[in-house]
Design a protein around this motif. Structure first.
Motif, PDB file in Angstrom:
ATOM      1  N   ALA A   8      92.301 -23.918 -16.642  1.00  0.00           N
ATOM      2  CA  ALA A   8      91.887 -23.299 -15.771  1.00  0.00           C
ATOM      3  C   ALA A   8      90.617 -22.619 -15.641  1.00  0.00           C
ATOM      4  O   ALA A   8      90.178 -22.267 -17.022  1.00  0.00           O
ATOM      5  CB  ALA A   8      92.844 -22.301 -15.180  1.00  0.00           C
ATOM      6  N   ARG A   9      89.535 -22.330 -14.746  1.00  0.00           N
ATOM      7  CA  ARG A   9      88.179 -21.892 -14.849  1.00  0.00           C
ATOM      8  C   ARG A   9      87.946 -21.013 -13.616  1.00  0.00           C
ATOM      9  O   ARG A   9      88.534 -21.218 -12.787  1.00  0.00           O
ATOM     10  CB  ARG A   9      87.341 -22.980 -14.809  1.00  0.00           C
TER      11      ARG A   9
ATOM     12  N   SER B  38      85.145 -18.247  -7.977  1.00  0.00           N
ATOM     13  CA  SER B  38      85.771 -19.595  -7.889  1.00  0.00           C
ATOM     14  C   SER B  38      86.531 -19.930  -8.768  1.00  0.00           C
ATOM     15  O   SER B  38      86.394 -19.524  -9.820  1.00  0.00           O
ATOM     16  CB  SER B  38      84.647 -20.539  -7.496  1.00  0.00           C
ATOM     17  N   THR B  39      87.613 -20.720  -8.430  1.00  0.00           N
ATOM     18  CA  THR B  39      88.531 -21.038  -9.478  1.00  0.00           C
ATOM     19  C   THR B  39      88.919 -22.573  -9.417  1.00  0.00           C
ATOM     20  O   THR B  39      88.639 -23.151  -8.176  1.00  0.00           O
ATOM     21  CB  THR B  39      90.140 -20.259  -9.425  1.00  0.00           C
ATOM     22  N   ASN B  40      88.987 -23.314 -10.417  1.00  0.00           N
ATOM     23  CA  ASN B  40      89.714 -24.743 -10.415  1.00  0.00           C
ATOM     24  C   ASN B  40      90.760 -24.979 -11.422  1.00  0.00           C
ATOM     25  O   ASN B  40      90.652 -24.037 -12.568  1.00  0.00           O
ATOM     26  CB  ASN B  40      88.647 -25.547 -10.480  1.00  0.00           C
ATOM     27  N   TYR B  41      91.639 -25.897 -11.367  1.00  0.00           N
ATOM     28  CA  TYR B  41      92.717 -25.857 -12.182  1.00  0.00           C
ATOM     29  C   TYR B  41      92.812 -27.396 -12.597  1.00  0.00           C
ATOM     30  O   TYR B  41      92.768 -28.373 -11.868  1.00  0.00           O
ATOM     31  CB  TYR B  41      94.080 -25.390 -11.443  1.00  0.00           C
TER      32      TYR B  41
ATOM     33  N   THR C 130      81.169 -17.573 -16.986  1.00  0.00           N
ATOM     34  CA  THR C 130      82.325 -18.229 -16.398  1.00  0.00           C
ATOM     35  C   THR C 130      83.361 -18.398 -17.526  1.00  0.00           C
ATOM     36  O   THR C 130      82.955 -18.238 -18.401  1.00  0.00           O
ATOM     37  CB  THR C 130      81.780 -19.523 -16.209  1.00  0.00           C
TER      38      THR C 130
ATOM     39  N   ASP D 272      95.132 -30.867 -12.679  1.00  0.00           N
ATOM     40  CA  ASP D 272      96.506 -31.075 -11.723  1.00  0.00           C
ATOM     41  C   ASP D 272      97.544 -30.666 -12.377  1.00  0.00           C
ATOM     42  O   ASP D 272      98.635 -30.353 -11.614  1.00  0.00           O
ATOM     43  CB  ASP D 272      96.129 -32.685 -11.576  1.00  0.00           C
TER      44      ASP D 272
ATOM     45  N   THR E  27      98.036 -19.266 -12.423  1.00  0.00           N
ATOM     46  CA  THR E  27      96.803 -18.480 -11.764  1.00  0.00           C
ATOM     47  C   THR E  27      95.818 -17.865 -12.714  1.00  0.00           C
ATOM     48  O   THR E  27      96.293 -16.953 -13.578  1.00  0.00           O
ATOM     49  CB  THR E  27      97.587 -17.297 -10.676  1.00  0.00           C
TER      50      THR E  27
ATOM     51  N   THR F 299      84.750 -18.743 -12.082  1.00  0.00           N
ATOM     52  CA  THR F 299      83.427 -18.443 -12.419  1.00  0.00           C
ATOM     53  C   THR F 299      83.073 -16.989 -12.032  1.00  0.00           C
ATOM     54  O   THR F 299      83.896 -16.038 -11.790  1.00  0.00           O
ATOM     55  CB  THR F 299      82.672 -19.091 -11.002  1.00  0.00           C
TER      56      THR F 299
ATOM     57  N   LYS G 283      98.604 -26.954 -11.683  1.00  0.00           N
ATOM     58  CA  LYS G 283      98.246 -26.491  -9.976  1.00  0.00           C
ATOM     59  C   LYS G 283      99.501 -25.882  -9.418  1.00  0.00           C
ATOM     60  O   LYS G 283     100.733 -26.636  -9.649  1.00  0.00           O
ATOM     61  CB  LYS G 283      97.474 -27.606  -9.046  1.00  0.00           C
TER      62      LYS G 283
END
Length: 114
Positions: free
Chosen positions: A49-50, A56-59, A33, A61, A68, A52, A64
């Motif tokens: 940001a991450r 899969s990504t997450n940011y 990851t 707030d 990217t 995997t 967002k």
């Protein structure tokens, strides 16, 4: 041991864009990851940001819709495309590779200022 080298930081005007890169020295890049963190003076290091190993990504707030994260397995590199930059995005940006162990890069400075 995994070595990470960030690049792409610099000075940009508010509203501008930058792309950060983080090259990893591991043939097991696909298993990690990858994440970008940042730390401004006087603040704690925070997740930006991450992504995997499965993509899969997450940011955070706060980024967002503006930032990217992506990865290129062939180049063993993770990217952070940053747009609509704000002065509050100014920080040292660090790359993290995480599997069983975690590895950090030395960081790259991003300064958003007119």
């Amino acid at each position: 041991q995994v070595q990470l080298v960030e690049s792409g930081g610099g000075l940009v005007q508010p509203g501008g864009s930058l792309r950060l890169s983080c090259a990893a020295s591991t043939n097991s890049f696909s298993l990690y990851t990858m994440a970008w963190y940042r730390q401004a003076p006087g603040n704690q290091r925070e997740l930006v940001a991450r992504i995997t190993d499965g993509g899969s990504t997450n940011y955070a707030d706060s980024v967002k819709g503006r930032f990217t994260i992506s990865r290129d397995g062939a180049k063993k590199t993770v990217y952070l495309q940053m747009s609509s930059l704000k002065p509050e995005d100014s920080a040292v940006y660090y790359c993290l590779a995480k599997a069983v162990r975690s590895y950090w890069g030395p960081g790259t400075q991003v300064t958003v200022s007119s």
